[in-house]
Design a protein around this motif. Structure first.
Motif, mmCIF file in Angstrom:
data_model
loop_
_atom_site.group_PDB
_atom_site.id
_atom_site.type_symbol
_atom_site.label_atom_id
_atom_site.label_comp_id
_atom_site.label_asym_id
_atom_site.label_seq_id
_atom_site.Cartn_x
_atom_site.Cartn_y
_atom_site.Cartn_z
ATOM 1 N N THR A 1 -7.133 -9.980 -1.685
ATOM 2 C CA THR A 1 -7.110 -9.782 -0.230
ATOM 3 C C THR A 1 -7.140 -11.118 0.479
ATOM 4 O O THR A 1 -6.420 -11.339 1.470
ATOM 5 N N SER B 1 0.813 -1.216 0.000
ATOM 6 C CA SER B 1 0.000 0.000 0.000
ATOM 7 C C SER B 1 0.844 1.262 0.000
ATOM 8 O O SER B 1 0.312 2.357 0.080
ATOM 9 N N TYR C 1 -10.290 -2.839 5.517
ATOM 10 C CA TYR C 1 -9.228 -1.856 5.703
ATOM 11 C C TYR C 1 -9.646 -0.790 6.704
ATOM 12 O O TYR C 1 -8.822 -0.133 7.321
ATOM 13 N N ASP C 2 -10.957 -0.618 6.860
ATOM 14 C CA ASP C 2 -11.502 0.196 7.940
ATOM 15 C C ASP C 2 -12.885 -0.370 8.263
ATOM 16 O O ASP C 2 -13.437 -1.200 7.539
#
Length: 591
Positions: free
Chosen positions: A390, A121, A358-359
């Motif tokens: 993922t 990332s 991711y959140d």
């Protein structure tokens, strides 16, 4: 205390005591280097003043002895001051070397523990900036800033004390320009508004981005939009930065010029001489008594101006310290203690109620359940953004799941030591990562002790041995220098790397997606030989490449929408069938 100042304090904590000592020694050295000026004033008093030896009618030999003593003490003080300043600089540079070594080692230790997904990332330039550029920026702070501050404040305070000792009235009026400088300088800083400063910084960022776009995208821009378009974005960014620069600096020019003019040596000397003549006329002082002020007061200007300039070093170091500290505080993957680490009892992989986001507001995977049976091939398919990659990275523990768990041989991956995990689970990803080293080193990255025969055997299985032999220095050729490899060839090197590890479980994430037709055939042949007898999880974009899989998992919006064999899924006429038809495949070819 601001966040930036706090970051600087935290980064410099290991060497703060050494830097403080260096600053004190530098300040003492600066004081001693001022003694010759006081010596000159004292000589003038001895020779010319009414209170001096000559004025008192003392014998010439005594006067000569006093003169030589003053000269000797002045030279001794000068040498001692220079020696102290040199010692302070040495201490500061040694402290800087110690901090640089510690920061880079700490950063490397930290990066060795962060999730592998953290690297995917972030651009490599971001990490390089913190490790190289920002640590280099801190050099100016640690090696120079504190000693310069010590010298300047030492010189300023010593000069002020000396002048007040000579005559407090003359000292007060002689030092008047310096408080005026601070008032004007402060007003100048307020004139450069925070809004203009932000526009200035944003303009710098736009130029950096425009340069990267210009260099990387110029072939495409020229091909489709012409050379004028290729230059326009960069030119616009430069013009915008120029406007921001002018807006930022214009309010500062006049106040800063006035501030520096106030404490210029000529201006300070003019003030001293003006009041000196006045005080002599009033009978408060003699001309000889004005001399110390003429010699010493203008010398305060340079240290004071230097203090204002080195503030830029502190400003730059503040941002660098924040980025370095952020890198050192990067969250790491928890690793089991040696006593807690467990060994898998088999090569079976279980994914149980797995969820990841991711959140909290953007879940990527939700409630995923499946098992990779030893010796079977499981394919994962789905539309772009369904969560396929993922899922693969969670199996490789690039990051940990938000909920649920993944086990290998009954052991949660979080309780499995990283070396043990990567001995049992190999991977070939779409994004190939080769280090700057020889081809041999790249293949043997996971097994540095592997023999040349083992490395060549792995390369042969990956269909890359002949290409390596054709390189100028064969396996000793360095990637990026005399080993110019295409994307598909780099992919086969990464396959050879995985082959050499010989893992029982293998994860393939669209390993041929970026390859041309010739390379794709070579990669597929290599993977087919390598996969025999192993447990495979294949992330696939092209459905026709996974028709023979033992099981196909169909992901849709982070959930398993369907699973089964190819024929079973087509017979259901569901989501998989729609993907199959969208790919333009004929259903008759599936049987």
């Amino acid at each position: 205390m601001s966040a930036g100042t706090g970051a600087v304090r935290q980064v410099l904590a290991p060497i703060r005591g050494r830097l403080t000592l260096a600053a004190v020694i530098a300040g003492a050295g600066a004081v001693f280097t001022l003694v010759p000026l006081a010596g000159i004033a004292h000589l003038a008093t001895l020779v010319l003043g009414d209170q001096g030896l000559r004025g008192q009618g003392v014998d010439g030999s005594v006067l000569t002895e006093a003169i030589w003593q003053t000269v000797a003490l002045s030279l001794l003080a000068l040498c001692l001051g220079l020696a102290l300043v040199s010692v302070a600089e040495l201490l500061a540079h040694l402290a800087d070397n110690r901090l640089t070594r510690q920061l880079r080692r700490s950063a490397m230790d930290r990066l060795a523990q962060v999730p592998l997904g953290w690297f995917t990332s972030r651009a490599s330039g971001e990490v390089k900036r913190a490790l190289q550029d920002d640590v280099g920026t801190l050099h100016e702070l640690t090696a120079h800033y504190y000693t310069i501050r010590g010298r300047t404040w030492g010189a300023i305070l010593a000069s002020a004390v000396y002048l007040f000792a000579m005559d407090w009235r003359m000292a007060l009026v002689s030092l008047l320009p310096f408080p005026a400088f601070f008032l004007v300088f402060r007003a100048a800083m307020k004139a450069g508004s925070e809004e203009n400063m932000k526009a200035f910084v944003d303009g710098q960022s736009r130029i950096n981005n425009a340069v990267v776009e210009f260099v990387n995208g110029i072939p495409v821009l020229k091909a489709f939009a012409g050379s004028e378009r290729a230059n326009s974005r960069y030119r616009d960014a430069v013009e915008a930065f120029l406007q921001a620069f002018v807006a930022f600096t214009r309010p500062l020019v006049v106040p800063m010029a006035n501030a520096n003019a106030i404490i210029s040596p000529v201006a300070v000397l003019a003030v001293v001489l003006t009041f000196g003549v006045l005080f002599v006329g009033l009978g408060w002082m003699t001309p000889v008594e004005v001399l110390p002020f003429v010699l010493v007061t203008p010398g305060i200007s340079a240290p004071l101006q230097l203090l204002s300039f080195i503030g830029h070093d502190l400003h730059n170091a503040t941002g660098a310290a924040q980025r370095v500290q952020a890198l050192l505080e990067t969250p790491v993957l928890a690793q089991p203690e040696a006593a807690e680490a467990a060994l898998p009892s088999s090569n079976e992989v279980r994914v149980e109620q797995l969820s990841y986001g991711y959140d909290k507001q953007s879940p990527v995977l939700q409630a995923i359940d499946f098992t990779l049976e030893p010796g079977t091939v499981t394919a994962v398919v789905g539309a772009s953004g369904a969560g396929k990659s993922t899922l693969a990275r969670l199996l490789l523990r690039f990051f940990d799941p938000t909920a649920g768990r993944i086990t290998l041989g009954g052991v949660d991956l979080r309780q499995l030591a990283a070396p043990e995990l990567y001995r049992r689970v190999g991977f070939v990803l779409q994004e190939v990562r080769l280090i700057h080293g020889s081809v041999r080193d790249n293949i043997a990255l996971g097994r540095p002790a592997a023999s040349q025969q083992e490395i060549e055997a792995a390369a042969r299985l990956a269909n890359i041995h002949d290409r390596i032999e054709a390189l100028p220095r064969g396996y000793d050729s360095v990637v990026g220098e005399d080993a110019k490899l295409s994307g598909g060839e780099q992919q086969r090197v990464s396959i050879a790397r995985a082959v050499l590890l010989d893992p029982p479980v293998l994860v393939l994430d669209e390993a041929t997606a970026a390859a041309d037709a010739g390379n794709e055939a070579a990669i597929q042949a290599a993977l087919s030989r390598f996969a025999e007898g192993r447990t495979l999880m294949v992330i696939a974009h092209r459905l026709d490449t996974v028709r023979q899989a033992d099981r196909i998992l169909v992901l849709d919006n982070g959930r398993i929408a369907e699973q089964g064999r190819h024929e079973e899924l087509l017979a259901r006429n569901g989501f998989y069938t729609r993907l199959w038809r969208l790919g333009g495949y004929q259903e008759s070819t599936s049987c």
